[in-house]
Design a protein around this motif. Structure first.
Motif, mmCIF file in Angstrom:
data_model
loop_
_atom_site.group_PDB
_atom_site.id
_atom_site.type_symbol
_atom_site.label_atom_id
_atom_site.label_comp_id
_atom_site.label_asym_id
_atom_site.label_seq_id
_atom_site.Cartn_x
_atom_site.Cartn_y
_atom_site.Cartn_z
ATOM 1 N N LEU A 185 -4.210 0.463 -2.275
ATOM 2 C CA LEU A 185 -3.530 -0.784 -2.596
ATOM 3 C C LEU A 185 -2.832 -0.687 -3.948
ATOM 4 O O LEU A 185 -3.451 -0.345 -4.949
ATOM 5 N N LEU A 187 -8.698 -15.311 2.358
ATOM 6 C CA LEU A 187 -8.739 -13.852 2.469
ATOM 7 C C LEU A 187 -9.966 -13.371 3.218
ATOM 8 O O LEU A 187 -9.952 -12.325 3.834
ATOM 9 N N SER A 188 -11.014 -14.178 3.221
ATOM 10 C CA SER A 188 -12.270 -13.686 3.744
ATOM 11 C C SER A 188 -12.290 -13.551 5.247
ATOM 12 O O SER A 188 -13.104 -12.824 5.777
ATOM 13 N N ASN A 189 -11.417 -14.243 5.951
ATOM 14 C CA ASN A 189 -11.569 -14.190 7.402
ATOM 15 C C ASN A 189 -10.268 -14.031 8.159
ATOM 16 O O ASN A 189 -10.200 -14.341 9.338
ATOM 17 N N GLN A 190 -9.248 -13.550 7.483
ATOM 18 C CA GLN A 190 -7.969 -13.421 8.143
ATOM 19 C C GLN A 190 -7.566 -11.960 8.259
ATOM 20 O O GLN A 190 -7.730 -11.190 7.329
ATOM 21 N N PRO A 191 -7.015 -11.565 9.415
ATOM 22 C CA PRO A 191 -6.587 -10.180 9.589
ATOM 23 C C PRO A 191 -5.303 -9.908 8.809
ATOM 24 O O PRO A 191 -4.523 -10.815 8.539
ATOM 25 N N GLN A 192 -5.111 -8.658 8.477
ATOM 26 C CA GLN A 192 -3.863 -8.220 7.875
ATOM 27 C C GLN A 192 -2.919 -7.733 8.966
ATOM 28 O O GLN A 192 -3.342 -7.088 9.932
ATOM 29 N N TYR A 231 0.845 -1.183 0.000
ATOM 30 C CA TYR A 231 0.000 0.000 0.000
ATOM 31 C C TYR A 231 0.888 1.244 0.000
ATOM 32 O O TYR A 231 2.032 1.211 0.437
ATOM 33 N N PHE A 282 -0.882 -6.890 -4.861
ATOM 34 C CA PHE A 282 -0.898 -7.942 -3.869
ATOM 35 C C PHE A 282 -0.553 -9.273 -4.519
ATOM 36 O O PHE A 282 -0.539 -9.394 -5.752
ATOM 37 N N PHE A 328 0.699 -5.546 9.481
ATOM 38 C CA PHE A 328 1.481 -4.538 8.766
ATOM 39 C C PHE A 328 2.893 -4.390 9.304
ATOM 40 O O PHE A 328 3.152 -4.608 10.501
ATOM 41 N N LYS A 346 -2.835 -6.766 -9.669
ATOM 42 C CA LYS A 346 -2.856 -5.312 -9.551
ATOM 43 C C LYS A 346 -3.895 -4.869 -8.538
ATOM 44 O O LYS A 346 -4.980 -5.447 -8.465
ATOM 45 N N GLY A 347 -3.527 -3.840 -7.808
ATOM 46 C CA GLY A 347 -4.469 -3.217 -6.905
ATOM 47 C C GLY A 347 -5.125 -2.028 -7.574
ATOM 48 O O GLY A 347 -5.371 -2.036 -8.780
ATOM 49 N N ASP A 348 -5.361 -0.996 -6.796
ATOM 50 C CA ASP A 348 -6.087 0.164 -7.317
ATOM 51 C C ASP A 348 -5.191 1.162 -8.047
ATOM 52 O O ASP A 348 -5.657 1.902 -8.909
#
Lengths: 111, 114
Positions: B45, B98-103, B35, B48, B105, B57-59
């Protein structure tokens, strides 16, 4: 496209107060919502993660709630301390989209 | 505890240079993210990766590329640095699912392009 907003942008409170930070999102089709804290010039520290099926999560003096249908989450901080001073961000993980972060709430807790 | 380490806290480079930002995580996470964070624009983002040698690609991928040759390492490359790439760069990782895991940093790299 998911949009995330946070109110207020900044907040200053005296030590010991209980406070609430707000996070709103436009698309209720989410996997989860995560609250972070960021100290100046530093990275993000994960505080709480709420799955879409959950209503709230607690960690110590922090409690986060989620109301998916209304597109809102709140972070409640009990008995605030000067060490809680930081920027608090929420991030929403939505179906078919990348993580979207809110702009943050800058919190100052005055001794 | 998960440890995400970014190689530099501060970096100063010149316009046109090729710049490498390195990120290493020690928890065998499949997912890694880059990011950038700018005042008034928040976190956006860039790229990833869900696995070794995979990238998405992100945004805002323009002007950047990435490399993931090993699971624990995710590199962000500025092919020809420009002043509008002056920013705070943050790396994150998470477990598969990806749906249920924290990031998680890293501490960030503050990059200045002169």
């Amino acid at each position: 496209k998911q949009e995330v907003t946070q109110i207020p942008a900044a907040l200053s409170v005296p030590e010991g107060e209980n406070l609430v930070l707000n996070c709103s999102f436009t698309d209720s089709a989410i996997y989860n919502l995560q609250w972070f804290r960021q100290d100046p010039g530093k990275g993000l520290t994960s505080l709480l993660l709420i799955q879409s099926s959950q209503r709230e999560q607690t960690s110590g003096r922090l409690n986060a709630s989620l109301d998916k249908s209304s597109g809102r989450s709140t972070l409640y901080i009990a008995a605030s301390q000067p060490g809680d001073s930081a920027t608090y961000l929420c991030a929403v993980n939505s179906y078919g989209q990348n993580f979207v972060f809110g702009p943050g709430t800058r919190l100052s807790v005055l001794p | 505890d998960v440890k995400v380490t970014q190689s530099s806290r501060y970096l100063v480079k010149r316009t046109g240079e090729k710049v490498f930002l390195e990120c290493v995580q020690d928890m065998d996470h499949e997912n890694m993210f880059w990011y950038r964070q700018d005042p008034g624009l928040g976190l956006r983002l860039i790229y990833f990766s869900y696995d070794v040698k995979m990238k998405e690609k992100g945004d805002i991928p323009e002007g950047y590329s990435v490399s993931r040759e090993k699971k624990e390492r995710f590199s962000l490359i500025l092919e020809s640095a420009s002043t509008n790439q002056t920013s705070m760069y943050l790396c994150a990782s998470s477990l598969v699912g990806l749906s249920n895991q924290p990031q998680h940093f890293g501490d960030g790299t503050r990059l200045s392009i002169l």
